[in-house]
Design a protein around this motif. Structure first.
Motif, mmCIF file in Angstrom:
data_model
loop_
_atom_site.group_PDB
_atom_site.id
_atom_site.type_symbol
_atom_site.label_atom_id
_atom_site.label_comp_id
_atom_site.label_asym_id
_atom_site.label_seq_id
_atom_site.Cartn_x
_atom_site.Cartn_y
_atom_site.Cartn_z
ATOM 1 N N LEU A 32 38.581 27.866 33.249
ATOM 2 C CA LEU A 32 39.528 27.124 34.086
ATOM 3 C C LEU A 32 39.951 27.941 35.312
ATOM 4 C CD1 LEU A 32 41.950 25.618 31.408
ATOM 5 C CD2 LEU A 32 40.136 24.449 32.642
ATOM 6 N N TYR A 33 39.452 29.160 35.428
ATOM 7 C CA TYR A 33 39.900 30.055 36.501
ATOM 8 C C TYR A 33 39.801 29.424 37.885
ATOM 9 C CZ TYR A 33 40.859 34.563 34.381
ATOM 10 O OH TYR A 33 41.439 35.593 33.715
ATOM 11 N N THR A 34 40.870 29.633 38.657
ATOM 12 C CA THR A 34 40.815 29.244 40.062
ATOM 13 C C THR A 34 40.436 30.469 40.889
ATOM 14 O OG1 THR A 34 43.172 29.657 40.218
ATOM 15 C CG2 THR A 34 42.498 27.393 39.847
ATOM 16 N N LEU A 35 40.187 30.248 42.163
ATOM 17 C CA LEU A 35 39.692 31.340 43.012
ATOM 18 C C LEU A 35 40.541 32.606 43.003
ATOM 19 C CD1 LEU A 35 38.271 29.524 46.104
ATOM 20 C CD2 LEU A 35 37.111 31.274 44.772
ATOM 21 N N PRO A 36 41.866 32.485 43.189
ATOM 22 C CA PRO A 36 42.643 33.734 43.215
ATOM 23 C C PRO A 36 42.494 34.534 41.921
ATOM 24 C CG PRO A 36 43.965 31.909 44.014
ATOM 25 C CD PRO A 36 42.704 31.323 43.482
ATOM 26 N N LEU A 37 42.391 33.848 40.802
ATOM 27 C CA LEU A 37 42.194 34.557 39.534
ATOM 28 C C LEU A 37 40.826 35.216 39.498
ATOM 29 C CD1 LEU A 37 43.632 32.012 36.957
ATOM 30 C CD2 LEU A 37 44.715 34.030 37.882
ATOM 31 N N GLY A 38 39.842 34.491 39.984
ATOM 32 C CA GLY A 38 38.492 35.031 40.002
ATOM 33 C C GLY A 38 38.406 36.269 40.877
ATOM 34 N N LEU A 39 38.994 36.167 42.061
ATOM 35 C CA LEU A 39 38.987 37.290 42.989
ATOM 36 C C LEU A 39 39.629 38.506 42.355
ATOM 37 C CD1 LEU A 39 38.061 35.530 45.391
ATOM 38 C CD2 LEU A 39 39.784 36.683 46.731
ATOM 39 N N LYS A 40 40.715 38.250 41.662
ATOM 40 C CA LYS A 40 41.452 39.347 41.065
ATOM 41 C C LYS A 40 40.602 40.061 40.022
ATOM 42 C CE LYS A 40 45.712 41.149 40.552
ATOM 43 N NZ LYS A 40 46.708 41.485 41.531
ATOM 44 N N SER A 41 39.636 39.357 39.461
ATOM 45 C CA SER A 41 38.834 39.991 38.421
ATOM 46 C C SER A 41 37.880 41.037 39.000
ATOM 47 C CB SER A 41 38.078 38.954 37.598
ATOM 48 O OG SER A 41 37.073 38.377 38.387
ATOM 49 N N PHE A 42 37.752 41.095 40.313
ATOM 50 C CA PHE A 42 36.961 42.171 40.925
ATOM 51 C C PHE A 42 37.776 43.441 41.061
ATOM 52 C CE2 PHE A 42 34.857 38.598 43.458
ATOM 53 C CZ PHE A 42 34.011 38.321 42.404
ATOM 54 N N GLN A 43 39.055 43.277 40.784
ATOM 55 C CA GLN A 43 39.965 44.358 41.046
ATOM 56 C C GLN A 43 40.209 45.085 39.746
ATOM 57 O OE1 GLN A 43 43.123 42.317 43.039
ATOM 58 N NE2 GLN A 43 44.260 44.223 42.971
ATOM 59 N N SER A 44 40.455 46.381 39.825
ATOM 60 C CA SER A 44 40.954 47.035 38.647
ATOM 61 C C SER A 44 41.820 48.168 39.152
ATOM 62 C CB SER A 44 39.811 47.492 37.757
ATOM 63 O OG SER A 44 39.557 48.846 37.931
ATOM 64 N N ASN A 45 42.569 48.779 38.248
ATOM 65 C CA ASN A 45 43.635 49.651 38.715
ATOM 66 C C ASN A 45 43.267 50.543 39.879
ATOM 67 O OD1 ASN A 45 45.318 48.555 37.075
ATOM 68 N ND2 ASN A 45 45.688 50.307 35.765
ATOM 69 N N LEU A 46 42.344 51.447 39.651
ATOM 70 C CA LEU A 46 42.033 52.370 40.723
ATOM 71 C C LEU A 46 40.582 52.272 41.150
ATOM 72 C CD1 LEU A 46 44.210 55.308 39.449
ATOM 73 C CD2 LEU A 46 44.650 53.872 41.419
ATOM 74 N N THR A 47 39.855 51.353 40.554
ATOM 75 C CA THR A 47 38.465 51.197 40.971
ATOM 76 C C THR A 47 38.176 49.722 41.194
ATOM 77 O OG1 THR A 47 37.949 51.184 38.645
ATOM 78 C CG2 THR A 47 37.440 53.196 39.834
ATOM 79 N N THR A 48 38.481 49.254 42.373
ATOM 80 C CA THR A 48 38.239 47.856 42.688
ATOM 81 C C THR A 48 36.843 47.702 43.281
ATOM 82 O OG1 THR A 48 40.554 47.431 43.052
ATOM 83 C CG2 THR A 48 39.033 45.971 44.146
#
Lengths: 746, 277
Positions: free
Chosen positions: B223-239
């Motif tokens: 059900l993910y929308t774009l902002p959620l999807g984008l955020k999944s490329f991110q991680s604390n210190l290694t985006t």
């Protein structure tokens, strides 16, 4: 003509609406608690995520009846999100993260004790640091030890890593170079995110200090702290082997570009240096000869906790999954793949681990390291260290003063976090008052309510038009509103998450005695009004120019909305990069084209505040431009033609025709713009990196988030929010009265 | 006269160009990040085309990530919110502009006050409420929340625009035999086209870019929308900065397209003046 076009539009609109509502009913029906689904929230980095996904796929193949979903969340967001969800009786079955989250979670009673889930012998093979106990219960089982900082060095620049702080300084000075003699350093001996307290800790321990004593009281005002702070100052100012301004990303990029010989960074970062083509090695942090201690990082196990809301039936499945993920075989797989250190002791003599140079050095550093305290007090320690530490770096205070301030601040924050107000008398008074207010409100509006029902018949059409929107608003907003107002009179906090009660006006009293309240209130006003002024002036000016309909304005119009269209998060961070002292575009333009001296944007509070305002002006002007463009269309061209006949100058036309006529459309936008900007936490947070330097770059909402929400002082945070609300409410009323926006123009 | 006009136009273009450059520069930086070969947010060099530039992130985005699914999900949610926003705001705004009724002032102020409370504090009770209504992991939940987020501005904005349209128009329509509803949708609504465009754009953007509520409510990755999807490329210190930047740019394209389509009605002015005159 218009009418026929409209009919067509109306028909299509009706179809669209019907389609829309059929859509609404579709995804809403599914049940949301699935029996065979296990959700894991974690904060793993991308490579770890890939490994765990493969392992989960394998697990699901073995157990076809179970579906496991892993979801990444950023650490802080994962914690606050989990707290919210678990309090609401929901949330993921498993939560994975560094051990310090166990502190708040156990106090809030939102994770399950694990000793009842597994048998005792199951734990026999674990490294004891991987089993997180508090209050005689086990709350987390770690699969990785680490999260620790080490010295990473570029083998091409520095074949042998330094062993002591003297060697570190010596090789650092040798490797800090200005190749072209332009007065700018082209290569640094050492870089790291040294402005962040977590990255400073090795030099606190290196001089024999630590953050907490055995009673969880802060121990920040010590000679070790002062010596550590001086050491960092010396690295920067005396030996000049580290950059003047360095945050995580700058340090990272310098090392990746081969422009730094050494970096202090954690196990999460190493593989990315290999990917960037750096021939890197890992070494333990130096031995500090003057103190006789090793510089040691904090070591944090990372592992799984089980949601308290998991029922017994599901618990069996969750246990099966954990046994699978925590097995020696899977741990080894992960370790070799992503260079983290396993928690099963039987793996420690495995040749595959011993032969890996990176893992071996990492192990040495872990053995020297000290465990990150898991108590919630740590949050207060970090929040207390950061401002004073950064003030030392900014030259505002001495290391001695900073150590003293850190200690005082930490004690104060811990006291506030632990504060327990319970005042049954006042609690009762507030409850009675609330009841009276509700009754009085009903009593005094009784005539209006009767009149409302009477006029309903007369004005059916108007109500028919306005009610759908109002009903949606009331449905969504009313409950959260009342909930917060009640909360603001309560003692809801870390230790009273479930059993909070109404205690009176204490939280409000605390808001007004907070000395920084007035400072940040002033900053919020400056922030709001400078933003809105620029948004409106730039937006309206651009709209006026675009509305001249010269050739090519269509292209400009489209390009100019781009700042609004691109997701805020990444452009805000890009702006942060542009403000960098040495490498940012803004200083380069100032120096090269305007012959000004470079500005230390992010290091001093005033400039950092200007930087967030500039960023937000850039983000916000397109929106005002679009609205102004729309507003300009309502002005009949004849008015201008008539004015031209009278020989009016453009300025007169602007004053007498344009501004008064776009006012009805602009006023709502400006009013809401002010309200939104007043409460806009995102840009402040991203550009100033959560209030840096020294927690000076805040507006009220970002301050309440950091000072209250972060320390789980929910009652206080609610009271603070109600105060913010009242300020805006008072403003809104005055502004609307002045501009007469609620009344019709004609 | 002509010389003066030429100068004015010249200055107009200069001003527009300067602002366009300012508007574009940070976005060009984002583009540079997206074609940088290794994941780096920053660089010590200012060149727009980095060394070893590559479009592999874009290919990765469309082939190896469920990016198109997120686009589709976001499109559905944003579309419904836009339709709801336009439908409810155009009608409510009209009532507030044209009729006197009891509760009018209160509703207008009420709409405004909903925007005044810091949003972070509303999350917990809103979430508890959605759980009780069984709206977790469903689009219905976030669509209602988004509509409520967008409506106050949209209603006020529509009301403001209707205010600039003279009453005499409806009066003459009523004399010609139109009903109240007819004179609204046949006469007034088309004249308010620019305001409808703004309402539509605003509702769309509210849903298109919202993250915080979605992160709390949508747990199912399907059900993910774009902002959620984008955020999944991110991680604390290694985006995964390259992917993030590439996705951020691709995500803005639908907004720009929507704007280009709608701007026909935004600036056409639909000859309001001639009707008025």
């Amino acid at each position: 003509m218009i009418v026929s076009v409209l009919n067509k539009h109306l028909i299509s609109a009706t179809i669209l609406l019907a389609f829309a509502f059929s859509l609404l009913t579709l995804p809403g029906c599914g049940s949301n608690k699935k029996e065979n689904e296990i959700v894991i929230w974690h904060n793993m980095r991308p490579e770890e995520k890939n490994v765990i996904q493969e392992q989960l796929d394998e697990f699901m193949k073995l157990h076809p009846g179970i579906k496991v979903i892993q979801l990444y969340k950023e650490t802080e967001e994962m914690r606050s999100g989990y707290i919210v969800a678990a309090i609401g009786g929901e949330g993921p079955e498993l939560i994975y993260g560094p051990s310090d989250q166990v502190g708040p979670f156990t106090e809030m009673e939102i994770i399950k004790p694990l000793e009842t889930v597994f048998s005792q012998e199951y734990f026999s093979d674990y490294n004891k640091d991987a089993l997180i106990y508090t209050n005689n219960s086990l709350w987390m089982i770690a699969d990785k030890l680490g999260n620790h900082l080490t010295l990473v060095y570029n083998k091409d620049l520095l074949p042998v890593p330094p062993k002591t702080e003297k060697e570190l300084i010596e090789s650092g000075m040798k490797l800090t170079k200005d190749f072209n003699n332009d007065g700018r350093t082209d290569q640094y001996g050492l870089v790291w995110n040294y402005t962040e307290p977590y990255f400073f800790v090795p030099f606190l321990t290196g001089f024999g200090g630590w953050v907490l004593d055995s009673l969880n009281q802060p121990t920040l005002n010590t000679p070790a702290m002062v010596a550590g702070l001086k050491f960092i100052q010396d690295l920067r100012d005396k030996y000049k082997i580290i950059p003047n301004e360095a945050d995580y990303d700058i340090a990272d990029v310098l090392f990746k570009e081969g422009k730094a010989a050494m970096i202090i960074n954690g196990d999460w970062s190493w593989s990315s240096y290999g990917n960037a083509g750096i021939n890197y090695g890992i070494s333990t942090l130096p031995y500090i000869t003057v103190s006789g201690h090793y510089a040691t990082p904090m070591v944090a196990p990372k592992g799984y906790s089980i949601n308290v809301n998991v029922d017994d039936e599901k618990l069996a499945k969750v246990r099966m999954l954990l046994e699978f993920l925590l097995s020696s075989e899977k741990q080894l797989e992960t370790s070799l793949e992503v260079k983290t250190f396993p928690s099963r002791t039987e793996l420690y003599n495995d040749p595959r681990l011993l032969n890996d140079e990176i893992l071996l050095n990492s192990k040495k550093q872990i053995e020297q390291g000290r465990a990150l305290p898991i108590v919630t007090e740590m949050r207060a320690i970090w929040d207390a260290m950061r401002p004073s530490y950064q003030a030392v770096l900014g030259g505002a205070i001495t290391p001695e003063k900073a150590a003293q301030l850190m200690q005082e601040d930490a004690v104060k924050k811990i006291r506030e976090m632990r504060e327990d107000v319970d005042n049954p008398v006042w609690g009762l008074i507030v409850q009675v008052l609330m009841l009276l207010i509700v009754l009085a409100a009903l009593f005094f509006t009784r005539k209006s309510i009767v009149a409302f029902f009477r006029s309903f018949k007369k004005n059916t059409f108007a109500y028919f038009l306005v009610l759908p929107a109002l009903v949606i608003m009331i449905a969504v907003v009313l409950y959260p509103f009342i909930y917060n107002i009640i909360l603001s009179f309560s003692n809801m906090s870390l230790s009273h998450i479930h059993d909070w009660k109404i205690t009176g006006f204490e939280q409000y009293a605390k808001v007004f005695v907070e000395p920084q309240f007035y400072e940040f209130f002033l900053k919020t006003l400056i922030w709001t009004f400078s933003n809105i002024t620029f948004h409106v002036v730039i937006g309206v000016t651009l709209a006026l120019l675009l509305n001249k309909k010269l050739p090519g304005t269509g292209i400009f119009r489209t390009l100019l909305i781009l700042p609004w269209a691109v997701p805020q998060y990444i452009v805000a961070l890009t702006w942060r990069g542009m403000f960098n002292y040495e490498y940012g575009a803004i200083n380069l333009i100032l120096v090269k084209f305007l012959s000004m001296s470079p500005v230390e944007w992010l290091k001093s509070p005033t400039e950092a505040f200007m930087a967030i305002i500039i960023t937000n002006i850039w983000l916000g002007f397109p929106f005002m431009m679009i609205i102004a463009l729309g507003a300009l269309q309502s002005i009949p061209q004849e008015l201008y033609e008539a004015a031209d006949l009278d020989g009016a100058r453009w300025f007169n036309k602007l004053k007498t025709i344009t501004i008064p006529l776009i006012k009805p459309v602009m006023i709502p936008a400006i009013t809401l713009g002010i309200i939104w900007t007043f409460n806009n936490i995102n840009v402040v947070w991203l550009v100033s990196n959560a209030g840096e330097p020294s927690d000076k770059t805040h507006i009220l909402v970002s301050f309440v988030y950091k000072a209250a929400f972060n320390l789980y002082r929910y009652g206080y945070a609610a009271a603070f929010s109600v105060v913010i609300f009242l300020i805006l409410f008072a403003f809104g009323m005055t502004f609307l009265k002045r501009t007469k926006a609620t009344e019709s123009v004609y | 006269m002509n010389k003066k006009k030429f100068l004015a136009n010249f200055l107009t273009y200069i001003f527009l160009i300067v602002f366009t450059v300012i508007a574009l520069y940070p976005i060009i930086n984002v583009f540079t990040i997206s074609i940088r070969p290794d994941d780096r947010l920053l660089s010590t060099s200012l060149s727009i085309i980095p060394e070893g530039a590559t479009f592999k992130q874009y290919i990765e985005l469309f082939t190896n990530r469920p990016f198109l699914l997120w686009v589709w999900n976001s499109a559905i949610v944003s579309f419904v919110v836009t339709v709801t926003g336009v439908a409810l705001a155009s009608t409510a705004g009209y009532a507030l502009s044209r009729f006197q009724f009891i509760g009018k002032q209160v509703s207008m102020l009420g709409l405004l006050t909903t925007q005044m409370f810091p949003a972070t504090m509303l999350l917990l009770p809103m979430y508890i409420m959605l759980i009780k209504l069984q709206l977790i992991n469903s689009y219905l939940g976030i669509i209602i929340v988004y509509s409520a987020t967008a409506l106050p501005f949209c209603v006020w904005q529509m009301k403001g625009y209707y205010d600039t349209i003279p009453f005499s128009l409806e009066e003459s329509a009523r004399i010609d035999g139109c009903t109240k509803w007819q004179s609204f949708y046949k006469i007034i609504l088309p004249l308010a086209a620019p305001a409808l465009v703004i309402t539509a754009l605003f509702s769309f953007m509210t849903a298109w870019s919202e993250y915080i509520v979605a992160a709390q409510v949508l747990q199912d990755t399907d059900l993910y929308t774009l902002p959620l999807g984008l955020k999944s490329f991110q991680s604390n210190l290694t985006t995964e900065w390259g992917l993030y930047a590439a996705a951020a740019l691709v995500v803005s394209i639908p907004v720009v397209i929507l704007f280009i389509i709608l701007s026909k009605w935004l600036v056409s002015g639909l000859t309001l003046g001639s009707v008025k005159g």
